[in-house]
Design a protein around this motif. Sequence first.
Motif, PDB file in Angstrom:
ATOM      1  N   ILE A   1       5.561  15.661  -0.662  1.00 58.40           N
ATOM      2  CA  ILE A   1       5.311  16.564   0.478  1.00 58.40           C
ATOM      3  C   ILE A   1       5.562  18.019   0.097  1.00 58.40           C
ATOM      4  N   ASP A   2       6.637  18.254  -0.650  1.00 57.98           N
ATOM      5  CA  ASP A   2       6.985  19.630  -1.029  1.00 57.98           C
ATOM      6  C   ASP A   2       5.892  20.306  -1.846  1.00 57.98           C
ATOM      7  N   GLN A   3       5.094  19.482  -2.532  1.00 61.32           N
ATOM      8  CA  GLN A   3       4.067  20.055  -3.411  1.00 61.32           C
ATOM      9  C   GLN A   3       2.753  20.357  -2.708  1.00 61.32           C
ATOM     10  N   ASN A   4       2.672  20.021  -1.419  1.00 58.84           N
ATOM     11  CA  ASN A   4       1.403  20.189  -0.720  1.00 58.84           C
ATOM     12  C   ASN A   4       1.610  20.953   0.594  1.00 58.84           C
TER      13      ASN A   4
ATOM     14  N   ARG B   1       2.783  19.589   8.196  1.00 52.58           N
ATOM     15  CA  ARG B   1       2.865  18.394   9.038  1.00 52.58           C
ATOM     16  C   ARG B   1       4.318  17.946   9.236  1.00 52.58           C
ATOM     17  N   GLU B   2       5.109  18.056   8.181  1.00 48.90           N
ATOM     18  CA  GLU B   2       6.517  17.644   8.223  1.00 48.90           C
ATOM     19  C   GLU B   2       7.321  18.563   9.160  1.00 48.90           C
ATOM     20  N   VAL B   3       7.052  19.864   9.067  1.00 55.15           N
ATOM     21  CA  VAL B   3       7.698  20.831   9.963  1.00 55.15           C
ATOM     22  C   VAL B   3       7.345  20.501  11.410  1.00 55.15           C
TER      23      VAL B   3
ATOM     24  N   ARG C   1      -7.424  -0.686   7.612  1.00 59.69           N
ATOM     25  CA  ARG C   1      -6.901  -1.477   8.725  1.00 59.69           C
ATOM     26  C   ARG C   1      -5.448  -1.082   8.999  1.00 59.69           C
ATOM     27  N   HIS C   2      -4.763  -0.553   7.982  1.00 59.08           N
ATOM     28  CA  HIS C   2      -3.350  -0.215   8.137  1.00 59.08           C
ATOM     29  C   HIS C   2      -3.105   1.268   8.386  1.00 59.08           C
ATOM     30  N   PHE C   3      -3.942   2.126   7.775  1.00 59.09           N
ATOM     31  CA  PHE C   3      -3.719   3.574   7.866  1.00 59.09           C
ATOM     32  C   PHE C   3      -5.049   4.279   8.140  1.00 59.09           C
ATOM     33  N   SER C   4      -4.999   5.301   9.016  1.00 57.59           N
ATOM     34  CA  SER C   4      -6.256   5.990   9.342  1.00 57.59           C
ATOM     35  C   SER C   4      -6.725   6.873   8.185  1.00 57.59           C
ATOM     36  N   ASP C   5      -5.794   7.359   7.363  1.00 55.07           N
ATOM     37  CA  ASP C   5      -6.163   8.083   6.142  1.00 55.07           C
ATOM     38  C   ASP C   5      -4.957   8.101   5.203  1.00 55.07           C
ATOM     39  N   LYS C   6      -5.145   8.670   4.004  1.00 47.34           N
ATOM     40  CA  LYS C   6      -4.058   8.579   3.018  1.00 47.34           C
ATOM     41  C   LYS C   6      -2.830   9.371   3.457  1.00 47.34           C
ATOM     42  N   ARG C   7      -3.019  10.405   4.263  1.00 53.79           N
ATOM     43  CA  ARG C   7      -1.888  11.182   4.760  1.00 53.79           C
ATOM     44  C   ARG C   7      -0.961  10.316   5.609  1.00 53.79           C
ATOM     45  N   GLU C   8      -1.585   9.406   6.379  1.00 47.97           N
ATOM     46  CA  GLU C   8      -0.793   8.576   7.300  1.00 47.97           C
ATOM     47  C   GLU C   8       0.179   7.655   6.575  1.00 47.97           C
ATOM     48  N   VAL C   9      -0.125   7.354   5.310  1.00 47.28           N
ATOM     49  CA  VAL C   9       0.791   6.511   4.537  1.00 47.28           C
ATOM     50  C   VAL C   9       2.163   7.167   4.480  1.00 47.28           C
ATOM     51  N   LEU C  10       2.154   8.495   4.380  1.00 46.19           N
ATOM     52  CA  LEU C  10       3.413   9.239   4.245  1.00 46.19           C
ATOM     53  C   LEU C  10       4.128   9.442   5.578  1.00 46.19           C
TER      54      LEU C  10
ATOM     55  N   LEU D   1       0.836  -1.210   0.000  1.00 43.71           N
ATOM     56  CA  LEU D   1       0.000   0.000   0.000  1.00 43.71           C
ATOM     57  C   LEU D   1       0.871   1.260   0.000  1.00 43.71           C
ATOM     58  N   GLN D   2       1.945   1.209   0.767  1.00 38.28           N
ATOM     59  CA  GLN D   2       2.842   2.381   0.835  1.00 38.28           C
ATOM     60  C   GLN D   2       3.460   2.668  -0.533  1.00 38.28           C
ATOM     61  N   ALA D   3       3.997   1.619  -1.157  1.00 31.39           N
ATOM     62  CA  ALA D   3       4.643   1.792  -2.457  1.00 31.39           C
ATOM     63  C   ALA D   3       3.633   2.286  -3.499  1.00 31.39           C
ATOM     64  N   ALA D   4       2.429   1.692  -3.479  1.00 26.03           N
ATOM     65  CA  ALA D   4       1.401   2.074  -4.441  1.00 26.03           C
ATOM     66  C   ALA D   4       0.952   3.514  -4.222  1.00 26.03           C
ATOM     67  N   ALA D   5       0.790   3.888  -2.952  1.00 22.32           N
ATOM     68  CA  ALA D   5       0.332   5.242  -2.633  1.00 22.32           C
ATOM     69  C   ALA D   5       1.335   6.268  -3.149  1.00 22.32           C
ATOM     70  N   LEU D   6       2.609   6.021  -2.874  1.00 24.96           N
ATOM     71  CA  LEU D   6       3.638   6.979  -3.269  1.00 24.96           C
ATOM     72  C   LEU D   6       3.675   7.123  -4.790  1.00 24.96           C
ATOM     73  N   GLU D   7       3.576   5.986  -5.463  1.00 25.40           N
ATOM     74  CA  GLU D   7       3.559   5.983  -6.929  1.00 25.40           C
ATOM     75  C   GLU D   7       2.396   6.836  -7.452  1.00 25.40           C
ATOM     76  N   LEU D   8       1.210   6.627  -6.886  1.00 26.01           N
ATOM     77  CA  LEU D   8       0.033   7.376  -7.336  1.00 26.01           C
ATOM     78  C   LEU D   8       0.132   8.857  -6.961  1.00 26.01           C
ATOM     79  N   PHE D   9       0.604   9.136  -5.744  1.00 24.07           N
ATOM     80  CA  PHE D   9       0.758  10.536  -5.316  1.00 24.07           C
ATOM     81  C   PHE D   9       1.699  11.271  -6.278  1.00 24.07           C
ATOM     82  N   ALA D  10       2.785  10.572  -6.654  1.00 22.98           N
ATOM     83  CA  ALA D  10       3.810  11.210  -7.484  1.00 22.98           C
ATOM     84  C   ALA D  10       3.334  11.409  -8.919  1.00 22.98           C
TER      85      ALA D  10
END
Lengths: 197, 197
Positions: free
Chosen positions: B109-112, B118-120, B46-55, B12-21
């Motif tokens: 992250i830089d684009q949003n 959140r990163e700061v 079951r793994h992440f509370s929302d798509k942000r949490e993937v990152l 899910l993490q790999a797929a999410a990053l691919e799609l986000f990018a």
Amino acid sequence: MVRWEPGARERLQAAALELFATRGYEQTTAAEIAQSVGLTERTFFRHFSDKREVLFYGQEQFLQAFIDGVNAAPPDASPLEVIASALDTAGSFFPDERRSYSRMRQSVIDQNPALREREVHKLAGLATTVAEALHGRGIGEPAATLAAQSGATVFGIAFAQWIREGESRSLPDIATDVLNELHNLTGTATGSRGLRA
Amino acid sequence: MVRWEPGARERLQAAALELFATRGYEQTTAAEIAQSVGLTERTFFRHFSDKREVLFYGQEQFLQAFIDGVNAAPPDASPLEVIASALDTAGSFFPDERRSYSRMRQSVIDQNPALREREVHKLAGLATTVAEALHGRGIGEPAATLAAQSGATVFGIAFAQWIREGESRSLPDIATDVLNELHNLTGTATGSRGLRA
């Protein structure tokens, strides 16, 4: 025709802070802030885009004070001497008359995670702006970012100390002490022992 | 009965990053991420509370790596020697195999603006946690906060360098260089000239 209320901004700011502190930030509306000083909601929104902005108004001047201090440093100043100059100017932006307002504002911010996040972001933005000003003086990387971030850190620590109950030193004086502490921290223990085994 | 999918989180993490990018963070839904690797939306949640949490998944382990480094420093280490130890442990949390993932994540992250905020906030939280660990070693204020914030600053600068195209040094090596730069910045120019006229 738009009627201009003299001193409206300041009255709205003072009223907002009072209501945020006594009733809670979430529980206070822009209309209530305006009403409490006999102004309309429309007048409120002529001065602030939302109630959060009341707490962050003046941010540009605050940033400008830092940049003025960067520009006031002599051309041959080291990166941290430039930061010392910036801290001095920025510190003067908060005279002692402002201490109780700043203290009250901070306690409102500390109680609200979204406001805390915004405040953290503000200090991060400060570091970015100061780093750019250092680049403008020919200071390279990573020195510029390190110095700018250190400046933001020193400012944050000094500011938290300045608004502590019982503290009587001025903000520029505290900032100087904290910056000296940074020098002690990094200057001494290294030479002989090295940083990494 | 809940069926456990082996490796689902990583897929899910790999797929999410691919799609986000490729498609954009805002334009990607949790359901689409799940579908792209043949999983259901329910499995995603079951793994992440929302798509942000993937990152931001793995943040606790990242913080723990810092704290492990603090605890690994000898009892008589100076505050910045403790930070050097923490940077070393935290740096090892990002082996070279992870560099391209980290680079891709950062560009998302830089684009949003909300993700950047959140990163700061994450780095600010890191400094707070490390300062507490330094208090636990008997280091007082403002030394503990200064050292912890400096550690977060050095980590942030080193990490940004580590994911730059063409950079081949390891993250711990870059962090050591940046920390040495901080020593140069604060250690030298002072003595003779003083900080404040």
